[in-house]
Design an enzyme around this catalytic site. Sequence first.
Site, PDB file in Angstrom:
ATOM      1  N   ASN A  12      -0.719  -7.296  -0.050  1.00 44.36           N
ATOM      2  CA  ASN A  12      -2.154  -7.511   0.171  1.00 44.36           C
ATOM      3  C   ASN A  12      -2.889  -6.321  -0.429  1.00 44.36           C
ATOM      4  O   ASN A  12      -2.887  -5.236   0.146  1.00 44.36           O
ATOM      5  CB  ASN A  12      -2.422  -7.619   1.681  1.00 44.36           C
ATOM      6  CG  ASN A  12      -3.908  -7.649   2.008  1.00 44.36           C
ATOM      7  OD1 ASN A  12      -4.745  -7.873   1.130  1.00 44.36           O
ATOM      8  ND2 ASN A  12      -4.241  -7.413   3.273  1.00 44.36           N
ATOM      9  N   TRP A  13      -3.491  -6.547  -1.585  1.00 41.26           N
ATOM     10  CA  TRP A  13      -4.155  -5.431  -2.288  1.00 41.26           C
ATOM     11  C   TRP A  13      -5.514  -5.087  -1.674  1.00 41.26           C
ATOM     12  O   TRP A  13      -6.139  -4.103  -2.078  1.00 41.26           O
ATOM     13  CB  TRP A  13      -4.319  -5.777  -3.776  1.00 41.26           C
ATOM     14  CG  TRP A  13      -3.059  -5.592  -4.570  1.00 41.26           C
ATOM     15  CD1 TRP A  13      -1.772  -5.531  -4.083  1.00 41.26           C
ATOM     16  CD2 TRP A  13      -2.945  -5.427  -5.989  1.00 41.26           C
ATOM     17  NE1 TRP A  13      -0.875  -5.351  -5.112  1.00 41.26           N
ATOM     18  CE2 TRP A  13      -1.562  -5.284  -6.293  1.00 41.26           C
ATOM     19  CE3 TRP A  13      -3.866  -5.398  -7.033  1.00 41.26           C
ATOM     20  CZ2 TRP A  13      -1.099  -5.106  -7.604  1.00 41.26           C
ATOM     21  CZ3 TRP A  13      -3.404  -5.219  -8.336  1.00 41.26           C
ATOM     22  CH2 TRP A  13      -2.030  -5.070  -8.613  1.00 41.26           C
ATOM     23  N   LYS A  14      -5.994  -5.903  -0.762  1.00 45.42           N
ATOM     24  CA  LYS A  14      -7.313  -5.662  -0.150  1.00 45.42           C
ATOM     25  C   LYS A  14      -8.368  -5.454  -1.257  1.00 45.42           C
ATOM     26  O   LYS A  14      -8.299  -6.104  -2.282  1.00 45.42           O
ATOM     27  CB  LYS A  14      -7.249  -4.483   0.814  1.00 45.42           C
ATOM     28  CG  LYS A  14      -6.069  -4.592   1.784  1.00 45.42           C
ATOM     29  CD  LYS A  14      -6.125  -3.610   2.890  1.00 45.42           C
ATOM     30  CE  LYS A  14      -4.831  -3.680   3.711  1.00 45.42           C
ATOM     31  NZ  LYS A  14      -4.898  -2.960   4.945  1.00 45.42           N
ATOM     32  N   HIS A  97      -6.775 -11.929   8.817  1.00 41.58           N
ATOM     33  CA  HIS A  97      -6.383 -10.512   8.773  1.00 41.58           C
ATOM     34  C   HIS A  97      -7.272  -9.729   9.746  1.00 41.58           C
ATOM     35  O   HIS A  97      -8.464 -10.011   9.886  1.00 41.58           O
ATOM     36  CB  HIS A  97      -6.531  -9.975   7.353  1.00 41.58           C
ATOM     37  CG  HIS A  97      -5.897  -8.629   7.177  1.00 41.58           C
ATOM     38  ND1 HIS A  97      -6.506  -7.475   7.623  1.00 41.58           N
ATOM     39  CD2 HIS A  97      -4.716  -8.259   6.641  1.00 41.58           C
ATOM     40  CE1 HIS A  97      -5.705  -6.448   7.361  1.00 41.58           C
ATOM     41  NE2 HIS A  97      -4.612  -6.896   6.760  1.00 41.58           N
ATOM     42  N   GLU A  99      -8.667  -7.000   9.525  1.00 45.55           N
ATOM     43  CA  GLU A  99      -9.864  -6.397   8.927  1.00 45.55           C
ATOM     44  C   GLU A  99     -10.992  -7.421   8.815  1.00 45.55           C
ATOM     45  O   GLU A  99     -12.171  -7.076   8.934  1.00 45.55           O
ATOM     46  CB  GLU A  99      -9.507  -5.786   7.558  1.00 45.55           C
ATOM     47  CG  GLU A  99      -8.707  -4.499   7.745  1.00 45.55           C
ATOM     48  CD  GLU A  99      -7.819  -4.118   6.578  1.00 45.55           C
ATOM     49  OE1 GLU A  99      -7.958  -4.702   5.493  1.00 45.55           O
ATOM     50  OE2 GLU A  99      -6.968  -3.232   6.775  1.00 45.55           O
ATOM     51  N   GLU A 167       0.874  -8.329  12.694  1.00 43.90           N
ATOM     52  CA  GLU A 167       0.393  -7.044  12.201  1.00 43.90           C
ATOM     53  C   GLU A 167      -0.338  -6.305  13.319  1.00 43.90           C
ATOM     54  O   GLU A 167      -1.536  -6.528  13.535  1.00 43.90           O
ATOM     55  CB  GLU A 167      -0.572  -7.246  11.038  1.00 43.90           C
ATOM     56  CG  GLU A 167       0.031  -7.926   9.834  1.00 43.90           C
ATOM     57  CD  GLU A 167      -0.719  -7.553   8.564  1.00 43.90           C
ATOM     58  OE1 GLU A 167      -0.085  -7.024   7.660  1.00 43.90           O
ATOM     59  OE2 GLU A 167      -1.943  -7.772   8.509  1.00 43.90           O
ATOM     60  N   GLY A 173      -2.147   0.734   7.885  1.00 49.19           N
ATOM     61  CA  GLY A 173      -2.671   1.856   7.127  1.00 49.19           C
ATOM     62  C   GLY A 173      -2.598   3.192   7.836  1.00 49.19           C
ATOM     63  O   GLY A 173      -3.234   4.153   7.407  1.00 49.19           O
ATOM     64  N   SER A 212       2.199  -0.591   7.810  1.00 42.48           N
ATOM     65  CA  SER A 212       2.866   0.635   7.363  1.00 42.48           C
ATOM     66  C   SER A 212       4.324   0.423   6.954  1.00 42.48           C
ATOM     67  O   SER A 212       5.167   1.301   7.176  1.00 42.48           O
ATOM     68  CB  SER A 212       2.749   1.733   8.429  1.00 42.48           C
ATOM     69  OG  SER A 212       1.387   2.107   8.601  1.00 42.48           O
ATOM     70  N   GLY A 233       0.397  -3.678   2.753  1.00 44.27           N
ATOM     71  CA  GLY A 233      -0.886  -3.279   2.204  1.00 44.27           C
ATOM     72  C   GLY A 233      -0.728  -2.158   1.189  1.00 44.27           C
ATOM     73  O   GLY A 233      -0.405  -2.373   0.023  1.00 44.27           O
ATOM     74  N   GLY A 234      -0.933  -0.928   1.637  1.00 47.51           N
ATOM     75  CA  GLY A 234      -0.974   0.233   0.746  1.00 47.51           C
ATOM     76  C   GLY A 234       0.226   0.345  -0.194  1.00 47.51           C
ATOM     77  O   GLY A 234       0.068   0.667  -1.377  1.00 47.51           O
TER      78      GLY A 234
HETATM   79  C1  PEP Z   1      -2.139  -4.986   5.868  1.00 44.11           C
HETATM   80  O1  PEP Z   1      -3.293  -4.603   5.907  1.00 44.11           O
HETATM   81  O2  PEP Z   1      -1.868  -6.205   5.790  1.00 44.11           O
HETATM   82  C2  PEP Z   1      -1.099  -3.957   5.910  1.00 44.11           C
HETATM   83  C3  PEP Z   1       0.068  -4.295   6.342  1.00 44.11           C
HETATM   84  O3  PEP Z   1      -1.463  -2.711   5.486  1.00 44.11           O
HETATM   85  P1  PEP Z   1      -0.494  -1.406   5.385  1.00 44.11           P
HETATM   86  O4  PEP Z   1       0.831  -1.874   4.823  1.00 44.11           O
HETATM   87  O5  PEP Z   1      -1.211  -0.498   4.455  1.00 44.11           O
HETATM   88  O6  PEP Z   1      -0.341  -0.879   6.763  1.00 44.11           O
END
Ligand code: PEP
Length: 250
Positions: A12-14, A97, A99, A167, A173, A212, A233-234
């Site tokens: 997920n590149w957001k 999600h 967010e 999640e 993050g 994470s 994500g990241g």
């Molecule tokens: C996400 O936002 O879906 C996520 C898992 O982010 P991260 O891996 O950066 O915690």
Amino acid sequence: MSQSRQPIVIGNWKMNGLEASAGELNAMMAAAAGNSACKVMVCPPTTLIAGFAAKAAGSKVAIGAQDCHDAVSGAHTGDISAEMMADAGAAAIIVGHSERRADHGEADSLVCSKAEAAHRAGLVAIICVGETEAQRDAGQAEDIIGGQLEGSLPAEITAENTIIAYEPVWAIGTGRTPTLEDIEAMHSFIRGKVQALRGDVALGIRLLYGGSVKPGNAKEILGIEDVDGGLVGGASLKAEDFAGIFGVFS
Ligand code: PEP
């Protein structure tokens, strides 16, 4: 991870990525080329979906979207329908999600409508659920996740058209993750809850862990019973990191 559910790792590149990021996609496609043990998907920002889908056609990397409107079309300035995401080349849409739940006040009922919209467009709905730290500390995690599942799952779900991502909000993050035991317990709870709500279709639905996940912890987290892959994500922005995560399945 069950033999009957093929694992999938989704990036997920957001709100990150420009045309210049195509080099990362190319490197991800190269890394995924020899991997038949798991599916790989990248969900870039909407501006990149069509271009990435064209580049990734015929590769082992599928392209997904991060959100959609629940209507087919209409007077919704700035919004994009599931049908438009499909038209651009997306194979799946992330819905619910945390967010979006936090930034846009999306409630379970809207998440459900968006998941139905993804199905209507012939796409996979990746439905996210997760508790906040305060809710976990108060011992409410299962109640919260159970309620989100009750409100967010369409009536008709199949192993092919639905993926559920657990999640924990406090792990996204932050570099923090639940213990392996807590992840295993929550995934077992989610599968049981989905089975109670929708029957044995639950046994074929993939449950992803997100929050994470990094190359350094992917092997142990993605090796947990009932964890059928990850939502990342990241660590999905750079091919080297992302490949270090989906590579644990090769
Ligand atoms: C996400 O936002 O879906 C996520 C898992 O982010 P991260 O891996 O950066 O915690």
